[in-house]
Write a protein that holds these residues in place. Structure first.
Motif, short mmCIF file in Angstrom:
data_model
loop_
_atom_site.label_atom_id
_atom_site.label_comp_id
_atom_site.label_asym_id
_atom_site.label_seq_id
_atom_site.Cartn_x
_atom_site.Cartn_y
_atom_site.Cartn_z
N GLY A 13 0.81 -1.22 0.00
CA GLY A 13 0.00 0.00 0.00
C GLY A 13 0.85 1.27 0.00
N GLY A 14 2.16 1.13 0.15
CA GLY A 14 3.02 2.31 0.29
C GLY A 14 3.51 2.87 -1.03
N GLN A 15 4.28 3.96 -0.90
CA GLN A 15 4.75 4.70 -2.08
C GLN A 15 5.60 3.84 -3.03
N LEU A 16 6.68 3.25 -2.52
CA LEU A 16 7.61 2.55 -3.39
C LEU A 16 6.96 1.33 -4.04
N ALA A 17 6.18 0.58 -3.24
CA ALA A 17 5.53 -0.61 -3.79
C ALA A 17 4.52 -0.23 -4.88
N THR A 37 -0.26 -6.18 0.92
CA THR A 37 -0.38 -5.01 1.79
C THR A 37 -0.19 -5.46 3.25
N SER A 38 -0.21 -4.49 4.17
CA SER A 38 -0.05 -4.85 5.59
C SER A 38 -1.20 -5.72 6.07
N ARG A 39 -2.35 -5.60 5.40
CA ARG A 39 -3.49 -6.47 5.77
C ARG A 39 -3.29 -7.89 5.27
N LEU A 41 -0.30 -9.33 4.62
CA LEU A 41 0.81 -9.93 5.35
C LEU A 41 1.42 -8.90 6.28
N ASP A 42 1.23 -9.14 7.59
CA ASP A 42 1.82 -8.28 8.61
C ASP A 42 3.22 -8.84 8.89
N ILE A 43 4.25 -8.07 8.52
CA ILE A 43 5.61 -8.63 8.63
C ILE A 43 6.06 -8.81 10.07
N THR A 44 5.32 -8.26 11.03
CA THR A 44 5.69 -8.45 12.44
C THR A 44 5.16 -9.79 12.98
N ALA A 65 7.87 -2.74 3.06
CA ALA A 65 7.13 -2.44 4.29
C ALA A 65 8.06 -1.82 5.31
N ALA A 66 7.59 -0.76 5.96
CA ALA A 66 8.41 -0.12 6.98
C ALA A 66 7.57 0.84 7.81
N TYR A 67 8.09 1.15 8.97
CA TYR A 67 7.56 2.26 9.77
C TYR A 67 8.36 3.48 9.30
N THR A 68 7.70 4.44 8.65
CA THR A 68 8.44 5.53 7.99
C THR A 68 8.17 6.92 8.59
N HIS A 69 7.43 6.96 9.72
CA HIS A 69 7.14 8.27 10.33
C HIS A 69 8.33 8.71 11.18
N HIS A 104 15.93 -5.59 0.46
CA HIS A 104 15.39 -4.78 1.55
C HIS A 104 15.79 -3.32 1.35
N ILE A 105 14.86 -2.41 1.63
CA ILE A 105 15.16 -0.99 1.45
C ILE A 105 15.49 -0.36 2.79
N SER A 106 16.64 0.29 2.84
CA SER A 106 17.01 1.02 4.05
C SER A 106 17.25 2.49 3.70
N VAL A 130 15.29 7.67 16.28
CA VAL A 130 14.72 6.33 16.47
C VAL A 130 14.47 5.65 15.12
N TYR A 131 13.96 6.40 14.15
CA TYR A 131 13.68 5.80 12.82
C TYR A 131 14.96 5.22 12.23
N GLY A 132 16.03 6.04 12.17
CA GLY A 132 17.30 5.59 11.61
C GLY A 132 17.87 4.41 12.39
N SER A 134 16.13 2.20 14.15
CA SER A 134 15.32 0.99 13.90
C SER A 134 15.63 0.40 12.52
N LYS A 135 15.91 1.26 11.54
CA LYS A 135 16.25 0.75 10.20
C LYS A 135 17.63 0.08 10.24
N PHE A 136 18.55 0.66 11.01
CA PHE A 136 19.88 0.06 11.11
C PHE A 136 19.81 -1.31 11.81
N TRP A 156 15.59 10.44 0.50
CA TRP A 156 14.66 11.46 0.04
C TRP A 156 13.76 10.94 -1.12
N LEU A 157 13.09 9.83 -0.87
CA LEU A 157 12.25 9.21 -1.91
C LEU A 157 11.02 10.05 -2.22
N TYR A 158 10.73 10.21 -3.47
CA TYR A 158 9.49 10.90 -3.87
C TYR A 158 8.99 10.27 -5.16
N1 LIG Z 1 10.16 7.90 1.96
C1 LIG Z 1 11.45 8.24 2.04
O1 LIG Z 1 11.83 9.43 1.93
C2 LIG Z 1 12.49 7.19 2.26
C3 LIG Z 1 13.84 7.55 2.26
C4 LIG Z 1 14.80 6.54 2.45
C5 LIG Z 1 14.41 5.22 2.62
N2 LIG Z 1 13.09 4.91 2.63
C6 LIG Z 1 12.71 3.50 2.81
O2 LIG Z 1 12.06 3.09 1.62
C7 LIG Z 1 11.09 2.08 1.91
C8 LIG Z 1 9.77 2.43 1.24
O3 LIG Z 1 9.33 3.69 1.72
P1 LIG Z 1 7.94 4.33 1.26
O4 LIG Z 1 8.18 5.79 1.06
O5 LIG Z 1 7.33 3.51 0.18
O6 LIG Z 1 7.12 4.14 2.62
P2 LIG Z 1 5.54 4.21 2.86
O7 LIG Z 1 4.86 4.90 1.74
O8 LIG Z 1 5.36 4.73 4.24
O9 LIG Z 1 5.11 2.68 2.82
C9 LIG Z 1 5.40 1.80 3.86
C10 LIG Z 1 4.38 0.67 3.80
O10 LIG Z 1 4.72 -0.27 4.81
C11 LIG Z 1 3.51 -0.81 5.29
N3 LIG Z 1 3.65 -1.42 6.61
C12 LIG Z 1 3.80 -0.80 7.81
N4 LIG Z 1 3.83 -1.72 8.79
C13 LIG Z 1 3.69 -2.93 8.20
C14 LIG Z 1 3.64 -4.27 8.69
N5 LIG Z 1 3.74 -4.53 10.00
N6 LIG Z 1 3.48 -5.27 7.79
C15 LIG Z 1 3.39 -5.02 6.48
N7 LIG Z 1 3.42 -3.78 5.95
C16 LIG Z 1 3.58 -2.75 6.81
C17 LIG Z 1 2.57 0.38 5.34
O11 LIG Z 1 1.24 -0.09 5.35
P3 LIG Z 1 0.10 0.63 6.22
O12 LIG Z 1 0.02 2.02 5.66
O13 LIG Z 1 -1.11 -0.21 5.97
O14 LIG Z 1 0.59 0.61 7.62
C18 LIG Z 1 2.93 1.11 4.05
O15 LIG Z 1 2.11 0.69 3.00
C19 LIG Z 1 11.05 1.99 3.43
O16 LIG Z 1 11.85 0.92 3.83
C20 LIG Z 1 11.68 3.29 3.91
O17 LIG Z 1 12.30 3.13 5.18
C21 LIG Z 1 12.12 5.86 2.44
#
Ligand SMILES: NC(=O)c1ccc[n+]([C@@H]2O[C@H](COP(=O)([O-])OP(=O)(O)OC[C@H]3O[C@@H](n4cnc5c(N)ncnc54)[C@H](OP(=O)(O)O)[C@@H]3O)[C@@H](O)[C@H]2O)c1
Length: 297
Positions: A13-17, A37-39, A41-44, A65-69, A104-106, A130-132, A134-136, A156-158
């Motif tokens: 459901g996220g941006q990159l996917a 999607t997270s629904r 498959l919950d990766i936790t 999938a990631a916690y990106t806030h 895996h994306i970090s 904390v975000y950095g 947790s990713k590390f 800086w993904l967009y």
């Molecule tokens: N965005 C950036 O600027 C940036 C920069 C550097 C690296 N990255 C990395 O790039 C990757 C992709 O980022 P993005 O921008 O596409 O992030 P995103 O739009 O926030 O998407 C993350 C997705 O992960 C899902 N997710 C969260 N918890 C989950 C769980 N327990 N099981 C399965 N799915 C889960 C979320 O689903 P729900 O919404 O349903 O929770 C969401 O769809 C991430 O690893 C991020 O750390 C991003």
């Protein structure tokens, strides 16, 4: 004829996917893609992950999938670690036991941004927030759990999809007369469309070059420079003012300079990486085309 490669994409459901889904349309005959999607498959959830992998026997798993806030993570460490560390470890276990390669994306946020030179893969990670962190931790769990991994740190993904700085600037630039953006944090904006093409190329290459890689677009920018280019390219007139990070305090500290050195990924996968400004023009046009083609209410 060769069997199509089976690829699982998590966090669908996220941006990159979402970008990957669009990019992969042309590659459909060589790839058998499952978007979860997270629904779905919950990766936790370790038993769910193991069951899913056992049933499907994937060749590759691309973990989007990631916690990106970044700011919320400061007061939500448990959840950030649960998804970014434990979730990554669970996927690595599922991959390891089923002969699946984990891509895996970090993030550049594993660095503190104080080095003053572009970061290579072997530079010491020293996350500021904390975000950095947790990713590390997620990276470390993957490296400990499986040999068959490709970790890509990006920055800086967009894209034309989801929520990101590019789309926020387009919105605010059209709504407001004046905007202030920080000029003392530099890095490289990265088109998720370019990154998605690279991910598909890595899957297509069937390479055994496992390890950690850095990928962003070429060039360097401050957030101010990025915003200015977004407005210029999209014909938006707004009074844009550069400000210091200390005048725009946020809960999480960001690296002051997180430019990534991309020599390793360029050499290994024979990549030519576009400059960020060139990709920004491309993504801006794509968004305009999408808007023009969208059904009118
Ligand atoms: N965005 C950036 O600027 C940036 C920069 C550097 C690296 N990255 C990395 O790039 C990757 C992709 O980022 P993005 O921008 O596409 O992030 P995103 O739009 O926030 O998407 C993350 C997705 O992960 C899902 N997710 C969260 N918890 C989950 C769980 N327990 N099981 C399965 N799915 C889960 C979320 O689903 P729900 O919404 O349903 O929770 C969401 O769809 C991430 O690893 C991020 O750390 C991003």
């Amino acid at each position: 004829m060769k069997e199509p490669k089976k690829v699982l994409v998590t966090g669908a459901g996220g941006q990159l996917a979402t970008v990957l889904k669009h990019c992969a349309t042309g590659a459909a005959s060589t790839l058998d893609l499952t978007f979860a999607t997270s629904r779905d498959l919950d990766i936790t959830d370790l038993p769910a992950v193991m069951g899913h992998f056992k049933k499907a026997q994937y060749d590759y798993c691309i973990n989007c999938a990631a916690y990106t806030h970044v700011d919320k993570a400061e007061e939500d460490e448990e959840r950030a670690l649960m998804i970014n560390e434990k979730g990554a470890q669970n996927l690595a276990k599922g991959c390891h036991e089923n002969g699946t390669v984990l891509i895996h994306i970090s993030t550049d946020f594993v660095f503190d941004g104080k080095q003053g030179l572009p970061y290579v893969e072997t530079d010491r990670a020293k996350p500021l927030g904390v975000y950095g962190f947790s990713k590390f931790k997620g990276e470390q769990q993957i490296v400990r759990t499986t040999d068959r991994y490709v970790i890509i740190r990006t920055s800086w993904l967009y894209s034309a999809y989801g929520h990101n700085f590019f789309k926020s600037m387009l919105k605010y630039g059209r709504e407001r007369d004046q905007l202030s953006v920080v000029f003392d944090q530099v890095g490289t904006p990265t088109s998720a469309h370019d990154l998605a093409e690279v991910l598909l190329k890595i899957v297509g290459a069937d390479s055994i070059a496992h390890g950690i890689y850095h990928y962003s677009n070429e060039g360097v920018a401050s957030w101010y420079d990025f915003a200015k280019a977004i407005f210029d390219i999209n014909g938006i007139t707004v009074d844009l003012r550069p400000i210091r990070s200390k005048d725009y305090p946020l809960p999480a500290e960001r690296p002051a300079s997180s430019v990534l050195d991309k020599e390793k990924i360029k050499k290994t996968f024979n990549l030519q990486i576009p400059h960020w400004r060139e990709s920004l023009v491309h993504v801006s046009h794509l968004l305009e085309t999408m808007k023009a083609e969208a059904p009118q209410p």
